[in-house]
Design a protein around this motif. Structure first.
Motif, PDB file in Angstrom:
ATOM      1  N   TYR A   1       0.838  -1.192   0.000  1.00  0.00           N
ATOM      2  CA  TYR A   1       0.000   0.000   0.000  1.00  0.00           C
ATOM      3  C   TYR A   1       0.874   1.244   0.000  1.00  0.00           C
ATOM      4  O   TYR A   1       1.853   1.317   0.754  1.00  0.00           O
ATOM      5  CB  TYR A   1      -0.920   0.023   1.220  1.00  0.00           C
ATOM      6  N   TRP A   2       0.460   2.222  -0.805  1.00  0.00           N
ATOM      7  CA  TRP A   2       1.196   3.466  -0.925  1.00  0.00           C
ATOM      8  C   TRP A   2       0.262   4.644  -0.717  1.00  0.00           C
ATOM      9  O   TRP A   2      -0.909   4.602  -1.116  1.00  0.00           O
ATOM     10  CB  TRP A   2       1.828   3.584  -2.309  1.00  0.00           C
ATOM     11  N   GLY A   3       0.792   5.697  -0.118  1.00  0.00           N
ATOM     12  CA  GLY A   3       0.055   6.937  -0.044  1.00  0.00           C
ATOM     13  C   GLY A   3       0.236   7.744  -1.309  1.00  0.00           C
ATOM     14  O   GLY A   3       0.990   7.363  -2.213  1.00  0.00           O
ATOM     15  N   GLN A   4      -0.435   8.880  -1.367  1.00  0.00           N
ATOM     16  CA  GLN A   4      -0.396   9.720  -2.567  1.00  0.00           C
ATOM     17  C   GLN A   4       0.790  10.670  -2.570  1.00  0.00           C
ATOM     18  O   GLN A   4       1.088  11.290  -3.592  1.00  0.00           O
ATOM     19  CB  GLN A   4      -1.701  10.522  -2.685  1.00  0.00           C
ATOM     20  N   GLY A   5       1.456  10.786  -1.432  1.00  0.00           N
ATOM     21  CA  GLY A   5       2.641  11.631  -1.344  1.00  0.00           C
ATOM     22  C   GLY A   5       2.338  13.013  -0.804  1.00  0.00           C
ATOM     23  O   GLY A   5       1.226  13.534  -0.940  1.00  0.00           O
ATOM     24  N   THR A   6       3.352  13.605  -0.180  1.00  0.00           N
ATOM     25  CA  THR A   6       3.255  14.978   0.304  1.00  0.00           C
ATOM     26  C   THR A   6       4.544  15.703  -0.080  1.00  0.00           C
ATOM     27  O   THR A   6       5.641  15.155   0.057  1.00  0.00           O
ATOM     28  CB  THR A   6       3.019  15.023   1.832  1.00  0.00           C
ATOM     29  N   GLN A   7       4.396  16.923  -0.582  1.00  0.00           N
ATOM     30  CA  GLN A   7       5.538  17.668  -1.096  1.00  0.00           C
ATOM     31  C   GLN A   7       6.300  18.333   0.044  1.00  0.00           C
ATOM     32  O   GLN A   7       5.707  19.015   0.891  1.00  0.00           O
ATOM     33  CB  GLN A   7       5.074  18.734  -2.079  1.00  0.00           C
TER      34      GLN A   7
END
Length: 125
Positions: free
Chosen positions: A114-120
């Protein structure tokens, strides 16, 4: 719906700090090792830190050792990445990912389910 959601990214000056959070919904993280990865523009995604399911074992990439700290609160179903002494080379999208093992073992992306969508995260003056 099973998902991971990262938060806490933003713009910070060199030398500053941020704390990223990775919250799970739809499943429990109790039995999962969790990794933090990052991807800078034009570069491959790299593993930066990982924590075992119990929190008893942690691993850090050489580039962030001594500056970042990974932790988890299984009661809150959340994993954290405290980032201190940030520098422009830390600028990237940061992702958390869960794997179906108790221990991290490695940063092979195909082993993280499972992966998150990311944060910059942007480090700039």
């Amino acid at each position: 719906q099973l998902q991971l959601v990262e938060s806490g990214g933003g713009l910070v000056q060199p030398g500053g700090s941020l704390r990223l959070s990775c919250a799970a919904s739809g499943f429990t993280l109790d039995n999962s090792a969790i990794g933090w990865f990052r991807q800078a523009p034009g570069k491959e995604r790299e593993g930066v830190s990982c924590i075992s399911s119990s929190g008893g074992t942690t691993n850090y990439a050489d580039s962030i050792t001594g500056r970042f700290t990974i932790s988890r609160d299984n009661a809150k179903n959340t994993v954290y990445l405290q980032m201190n002494s940030l520098n422009p080379e830390d600028t990237a999208i940061y992702y958390c990912a869960a794997r179906n093992t108790f221990y991290c073992l490695d940063y092979a992306r195909e082993r993280y389910r499972y992966w998150g969508q990311g944060t910059q995260v942007t480090v700039s003056s």
